[in-house]
Enzyme design. Structure first.
Site, PDB file in Angstrom:
ATOM      1  N   THR A  71       0.823  -1.211   0.000  1.00  0.00           N
ATOM      2  CA  THR A  71       0.000   0.000   0.000  1.00  0.00           C
ATOM      3  C   THR A  71       0.859   1.264   0.000  1.00  0.00           C
ATOM      4  O   THR A  71       1.989   1.264   0.500  1.00  0.00           O
ATOM      5  CB  THR A  71      -0.894  -0.015   1.259  1.00  0.00           C
ATOM      6  OG1 THR A  71      -1.532   1.240   1.393  1.00  0.00           O
ATOM      7  CG2 THR A  71      -0.082  -0.267   2.533  1.00  0.00           C
ATOM      8  N   ASP A  72       0.267   2.362  -0.471  1.00  0.00           N
ATOM      9  CA  ASP A  72       0.968   3.647  -0.384  1.00  0.00           C
ATOM     10  C   ASP A  72       1.002   4.181   1.047  1.00  0.00           C
ATOM     11  O   ASP A  72       1.745   5.119   1.353  1.00  0.00           O
ATOM     12  CB  ASP A  72       0.330   4.681  -1.328  1.00  0.00           C
ATOM     13  CG  ASP A  72      -1.141   4.984  -1.041  1.00  0.00           C
ATOM     14  OD1 ASP A  72      -1.721   4.351  -0.141  1.00  0.00           O
ATOM     15  OD2 ASP A  72      -1.701   5.863  -1.732  1.00  0.00           O
ATOM     16  N   GLU A  73       0.186   3.586   1.945  1.00  0.00           N
ATOM     17  CA  GLU A  73       0.129   4.113   3.319  1.00  0.00           C
ATOM     18  C   GLU A  73       1.448   3.931   4.073  1.00  0.00           C
ATOM     19  O   GLU A  73       1.662   4.575   5.096  1.00  0.00           O
ATOM     20  CB  GLU A  73      -1.016   3.455   4.091  1.00  0.00           C
ATOM     21  CG  GLU A  73      -2.346   3.715   3.439  1.00  0.00           C
ATOM     22  CD  GLU A  73      -3.554   3.542   4.348  1.00  0.00           C
ATOM     23  OE1 GLU A  73      -3.376   3.375   5.561  1.00  0.00           O
ATOM     24  OE2 GLU A  73      -4.665   3.589   3.819  1.00  0.00           O
ATOM     25  N   LYS A 108       1.943  -3.338   7.343  1.00  0.00           N
ATOM     26  CA  LYS A 108       2.282  -3.520   5.923  1.00  0.00           C
ATOM     27  C   LYS A 108       3.742  -3.119   5.674  1.00  0.00           C
ATOM     28  O   LYS A 108       4.443  -3.774   4.902  1.00  0.00           O
ATOM     29  CB  LYS A 108       1.345  -2.702   5.028  1.00  0.00           C
ATOM     30  CG  LYS A 108      -0.093  -3.174   5.003  1.00  0.00           C
ATOM     31  CD  LYS A 108      -0.300  -4.569   4.421  1.00  0.00           C
ATOM     32  CE  LYS A 108      -0.073  -4.656   2.940  1.00  0.00           C
ATOM     33  NZ  LYS A 108      -0.469  -6.002   2.399  1.00  0.00           N
ATOM     34  N   TYR A 151      -2.259  -0.552  10.880  1.00  0.00           N
ATOM     35  CA  TYR A 151      -2.338  -1.223   9.566  1.00  0.00           C
ATOM     36  C   TYR A 151      -1.095  -0.911   8.736  1.00  0.00           C
ATOM     37  O   TYR A 151      -0.414  -1.810   8.242  1.00  0.00           O
ATOM     38  CB  TYR A 151      -3.603  -0.784   8.816  1.00  0.00           C
ATOM     39  CG  TYR A 151      -3.560  -1.095   7.335  1.00  0.00           C
ATOM     40  CD1 TYR A 151      -3.652  -2.405   6.873  1.00  0.00           C
ATOM     41  CD2 TYR A 151      -3.394  -0.080   6.378  1.00  0.00           C
ATOM     42  CE1 TYR A 151      -3.582  -2.704   5.516  1.00  0.00           C
ATOM     43  CE2 TYR A 151      -3.335  -0.359   5.018  1.00  0.00           C
ATOM     44  CZ  TYR A 151      -3.426  -1.674   4.590  1.00  0.00           C
ATOM     45  OH  TYR A 151      -3.349  -1.958   3.242  1.00  0.00           O
TER      46      TYR A 151
HETATM   47  P1  NAD Z   1      -9.785  -7.420   1.750  1.00  0.00           P
HETATM   48  O1  NAD Z   1      -9.875  -7.149   3.207  1.00  0.00           O
HETATM   49  O2  NAD Z   1     -10.978  -7.161   0.902  1.00  0.00           O
HETATM   50  O3  NAD Z   1      -9.402  -8.948   1.528  1.00  0.00           O
HETATM   51  C1  NAD Z   1      -8.431  -9.613   2.287  1.00  0.00           C
HETATM   52  C2  NAD Z   1      -8.579 -11.107   2.049  1.00  0.00           C
HETATM   53  O4  NAD Z   1      -7.553 -11.778   2.805  1.00  0.00           O
HETATM   54  C3  NAD Z   1      -9.922 -11.677   2.517  1.00  0.00           C
HETATM   55  O5  NAD Z   1     -10.452 -12.555   1.546  1.00  0.00           O
HETATM   56  C4  NAD Z   1      -9.558 -12.420   3.798  1.00  0.00           C
HETATM   57  O6  NAD Z   1     -10.409 -13.543   4.058  1.00  0.00           O
HETATM   58  C5  NAD Z   1      -8.131 -12.858   3.496  1.00  0.00           C
HETATM   59  N1  NAD Z   1      -7.353 -13.104   4.718  1.00  0.00           N
HETATM   60  C6  NAD Z   1      -7.250 -12.276   5.802  1.00  0.00           C
HETATM   61  N2  NAD Z   1      -6.478 -12.864   6.735  1.00  0.00           N
HETATM   62  C7  NAD Z   1      -6.067 -14.049   6.212  1.00  0.00           C
HETATM   63  C8  NAD Z   1      -5.234 -15.085   6.705  1.00  0.00           C
HETATM   64  N3  NAD Z   1      -4.674 -15.026   7.918  1.00  0.00           N
HETATM   65  N4  NAD Z   1      -5.023 -16.165   5.916  1.00  0.00           N
HETATM   66  C9  NAD Z   1      -5.588 -16.241   4.679  1.00  0.00           C
HETATM   67  N5  NAD Z   1      -6.401 -15.298   4.184  1.00  0.00           N
HETATM   68  C10 NAD Z   1      -6.631 -14.214   4.939  1.00  0.00           C
HETATM   69  O7  NAD Z   1      -8.533  -6.629   1.244  1.00  0.00           O
HETATM   70  P2  NAD Z   1      -8.272  -5.875  -0.139  1.00  0.00           P
HETATM   71  O8  NAD Z   1      -8.797  -4.502  -0.047  1.00  0.00           O
HETATM   72  O9  NAD Z   1      -8.683  -6.760  -1.254  1.00  0.00           O
HETATM   73  O10 NAD Z   1      -6.675  -5.773  -0.086  1.00  0.00           O
HETATM   74  C11 NAD Z   1      -5.870  -6.839  -0.587  1.00  0.00           C
HETATM   75  C12 NAD Z   1      -4.406  -6.483  -0.424  1.00  0.00           C
HETATM   76  O11 NAD Z   1      -4.131  -5.279  -1.129  1.00  0.00           O
HETATM   77  C13 NAD Z   1      -3.983  -6.231   1.017  1.00  0.00           C
HETATM   78  O12 NAD Z   1      -2.694  -6.767   1.184  1.00  0.00           O
HETATM   79  C14 NAD Z   1      -3.959  -4.713   1.134  1.00  0.00           C
HETATM   80  O13 NAD Z   1      -3.016  -4.302   2.097  1.00  0.00           O
HETATM   81  C15 NAD Z   1      -3.535  -4.327  -0.261  1.00  0.00           C
HETATM   82  N6  NAD Z   1      -3.983  -3.002  -0.725  1.00  0.00           N
HETATM   83  C16 NAD Z   1      -5.313  -2.667  -0.671  1.00  0.00           C
HETATM   84  C17 NAD Z   1      -5.731  -1.434  -1.174  1.00  0.00           C
HETATM   85  C18 NAD Z   1      -7.187  -1.021  -1.156  1.00  0.00           C
HETATM   86  O14 NAD Z   1      -7.492   0.128  -1.502  1.00  0.00           O
HETATM   87  N7  NAD Z   1      -8.126  -1.888  -0.781  1.00  0.00           N
HETATM   88  C19 NAD Z   1      -4.782  -0.560  -1.726  1.00  0.00           C
HETATM   89  C20 NAD Z   1      -3.433  -0.934  -1.739  1.00  0.00           C
HETATM   90  C21 NAD Z   1      -3.059  -2.166  -1.252  1.00  0.00           C
HETATM   91  O1  DAU Z   2      -4.168   3.941   0.355  1.00  0.00           O
HETATM   92  C1  DAU Z   2      -4.364   2.549   0.221  1.00  0.00           C
HETATM   93  C2  DAU Z   2      -5.233   2.053   1.347  1.00  0.00           C
HETATM   94  O2  DAU Z   2      -6.549   2.508   1.078  1.00  0.00           O
HETATM   95  C3  DAU Z   2      -5.214   0.536   1.511  1.00  0.00           C
HETATM   96  O3  DAU Z   2      -3.922   0.122   1.852  1.00  0.00           O
HETATM   97  C4  DAU Z   2      -6.211   0.088   2.572  1.00  0.00           C
HETATM   98  O4  DAU Z   2      -6.258  -1.327   2.632  1.00  0.00           O
HETATM   99  C5  DAU Z   2      -7.576   0.624   2.209  1.00  0.00           C
HETATM  100  O5  DAU Z   2      -8.504   0.300   3.231  1.00  0.00           O
HETATM  101  C6  DAU Z   2      -7.530   2.138   2.007  1.00  0.00           C
HETATM  102  O6  DAU Z   2      -7.288   2.814   3.270  1.00  0.00           O
HETATM  103  P1  DAU Z   2      -8.051   4.174   3.654  1.00  0.00           P
HETATM  104  O7  DAU Z   2      -8.047   4.297   5.123  1.00  0.00           O
HETATM  105  O8  DAU Z   2      -7.536   5.311   2.852  1.00  0.00           O
HETATM  106  O9  DAU Z   2      -9.516   3.806   3.094  1.00  0.00           O
HETATM  107  P2  DAU Z   2     -10.989   4.005   3.686  1.00  0.00           P
HETATM  108  O10 DAU Z   2     -11.948   3.654   2.595  1.00  0.00           O
HETATM  109  O11 DAU Z   2     -11.172   3.349   5.004  1.00  0.00           O
HETATM  110  O12 DAU Z   2     -11.058   5.582   3.923  1.00  0.00           O
HETATM  111  C7  DAU Z   2     -10.849   6.482   2.853  1.00  0.00           C
HETATM  112  C8  DAU Z   2     -10.941   7.888   3.426  1.00  0.00           C
HETATM  113  O13 DAU Z   2     -12.309   8.134   3.815  1.00  0.00           O
HETATM  114  C9  DAU Z   2     -10.116   8.098   4.669  1.00  0.00           C
HETATM  115  O14 DAU Z   2      -9.572   9.410   4.647  1.00  0.00           O
HETATM  116  C10 DAU Z   2     -11.111   7.959   5.810  1.00  0.00           C
HETATM  117  C11 DAU Z   2     -12.402   8.467   5.204  1.00  0.00           C
HETATM  118  N1  DAU Z   2     -13.648   7.820   5.713  1.00  0.00           N
HETATM  119  C12 DAU Z   2     -13.719   6.476   5.704  1.00  0.00           C
HETATM  120  C13 DAU Z   2     -14.861   5.847   6.180  1.00  0.00           C
HETATM  121  C14 DAU Z   2     -14.936   4.333   6.190  1.00  0.00           C
HETATM  122  C15 DAU Z   2     -14.700   8.623   6.144  1.00  0.00           C
HETATM  123  O15 DAU Z   2     -14.643   9.863   6.112  1.00  0.00           O
HETATM  124  N2  DAU Z   2     -15.836   7.987   6.600  1.00  0.00           N
HETATM  125  C16 DAU Z   2     -15.943   6.634   6.644  1.00  0.00           C
HETATM  126  O16 DAU Z   2     -17.003   6.120   7.111  1.00  0.00           O
END
Ligand code: NAD
Ligand code: DAU
Length: 359
Positions: free
Chosen positions: A136-138, A166, A162
């Site tokens: 992630t970019d975080e 990561k 989180y």
């Molecule tokens: P998600 O939470 O939707 O899915 C995570 C999956 O991992 C689920 O299917 C869950 O059952 C599985 N999982 C969790 N713990 C596990 C374990 N111990 N063993 C096996 N499986 C397990 O997540 P996502 O949003 O699809 O993110 C996927 C990956 O991409 C993560 O590594 C996250 O850090 C990264 N990422 C997400 C975003 C985003 O915006 N969602 C952006 C950048 C990077």
């Molecule tokens: O930047 C990449 C990341 O983006 C991933 O690594 C994470 O897995 C993914 O969950 C996401 O993280 P964020 O915290 O940025 O995403 P989220 O959708 O939870 O929140 C996006 C923005 O919106 C953040 O600034 C918080 C705000 N927010 C979120 C929720 C859920 C609100 O204002 N209200 C809300 O109810």
């Protein structure tokens, strides 16, 4: 036939990636999806691929070294795409422990299993074997100056449990590359949105709440900025890095699509109003009156923004989907799949929502 091991394939991005792989490579590959099926894992996301002969689902915890070792021993895996993680920042603030367990220790188990299966006695690895760690970019922290961006060289500065977990997992992958010559890449991506995203994250939560006439909880002043990328573009980037990237390198993936949260929420409202027919009784409720400012997230990072220059130059990736198209496609998908939302928001989600938003 090349075999992919996808971890976390029942989650949001993992399931989109499996669809992407079959769309691109069809029957010429095998995919093994290993997922623990936590609250975020949902096999409904994979209903349309589950009958394929070249697809296998294995329910396993990535922290279970025996189970993961056995999967490598039983299958000739040459590609690992490691998505499995705890992914929600708010949950990490409430319960950091499971983030360290899955994201750090689970990644270590994956690295050890792949290394044990792949490393030759002389320390070399087969030419076409690759491990892609999805991050992630975080990990880069928060940008305070305008017109600054995250580059691959930006110093890590994670703030939430989180992002700290990561970052730790990224460093472990880097350590395996440096120490054992392990054949890996890391991708650090910005915020994804699209089909199958669990409604704890901003965009699906706001779509679902608006359609149900519920309040739209905006944290703090709503001016935090995220860089939104349509999930299919992320999947393309991962595939291109595996095919064309230089082993050992990190690639940032981002949309150059920075938006304030409040702008995202207002765009969702106006797009919903535009897409809902006048005859739909939900339309009257979808207005900006639903917006409610709530307490800020603890340690809330102000701004993320990726500079995707390296991935563009080296592997030819660029974000193809505009936000205007992507959000319409996403809303269209949620319109077409109301039962998916009903299933994921029944049960434990209700408890989570009450605790998180004190409704
Ligand atoms: P998600 O939470 O939707 O899915 C995570 C999956 O991992 C689920 O299917 C869950 O059952 C599985 N999982 C969790 N713990 C596990 C374990 N111990 N063993 C096996 N499986 C397990 O997540 P996502 O949003 O699809 O993110 C996927 C990956 O991409 C993560 O590594 C996250 O850090 C990264 N990422 C997400 C975003 C985003 O915006 N969602 C952006 C950048 C990077
Ligand atoms: O930047 C990449 C990341 O983006 C991933 O690594 C994470 O897995 C993914 O969950 C996401 O993280 P964020 O915290 O940025 O995403 P989220 O959708 O939870 O929140 C996006 C923005 O919106 C953040 O600034 C918080 C705000 N927010 C979120 C929720 C859920 C609100 O204002 N209200 C809300 O109810």
């Amino acid at each position: 036939m090349r075999t992919y091991l996808v971890t976390g394939g029942a989650g949001f991005i993992g399931s989109n990636f499996i669809h992407y792989l079959f769309g691109k490579y069809g029957d010429s590959i095998r995919v093994i999806n290993v997922d623990k099926l936590t609250y975020a894992g949902n096999l409904e996301n994979l209903r349309d691929v589950s009958g394929r002969e070249n697809y296998t689902f294995i329910r396993a915890d990535i922290c279970d070294a025996d189970a993961i070792g056995e999967i490598f021993r039983d299958n000739d895996i040459s590609r690992v795409v490691h998505f499995a993680a705890e992914s929600h920042v708010d949950r990490s603030i409430r319960d950091p422990g499971v983030f360290v367990r899955t994201n750090v220790l689970g990644t270590l188990v994956m690295l050890n299993a792949a290394r044990a299966a792949w490393e030759r006695p002389d320390g070399s690895y087969p030419e076409d074997h690759r491990f892609l760690h999805v991050s992630t970019d975080e990990v880069y922290g928060s940008l305070s100056e305008p017109d600054t961006y995250f580059y691959e060289t930006t110093k890590y500065d994670p703030h939430s449990p989180y992002s700290a977990s990561k970052a730790s997992s990224d460093f472990m992958v880097k350590a395996y590359m440096d120490t054992y010559g392990f054949p890996a890449n890391i991708t650090n991506c910005s915020n994804n949105y699209g089909p199958y995203q669990f409604p704890e994250k901003l965009i699906p939560l706001m779509i679902n709440n608006a359609l149900n006439g519920r309040k739209l909880p905006v944290y703090g002043d709503g001016l935090n900025v995220r860089d939104w990328l349509y999930v299919e573009d992320h999947c393309k980037g991962i595939d291109l890095v595996m095919e064309k990237g230089t082993l050992g390198e990190t690639y940032n993936i981002g949309g150059h699509n920075e938006r304030q949260n409040i702008v995202i929420v207002k765009t969702i409202i106006s797009t919903l109003r535009d897409m809902l027919p006048d005859s739909d009784p939900r339309k009257a409720n979808v207005t900006e009156d639903l917006i409610t400012y709530v307490a800020d997230r603890k340690g809330h990072d102000r701004r993320y923004a990726i500079a995707p220059d390296k991935i563009r130059k080296e592997v030819g990736w660029y974000p193809e989907t505009t936000f205007e198209d992507g959000i319409r496609k996403t809303i269209g998908w949620y319109f077409a799949n109301p039962e998916w939302m009903e299933h994921v928001t029944s049960g434990a989600y209700q408890t989570y929502y009450k605790e998180m938003y004190s409704e």
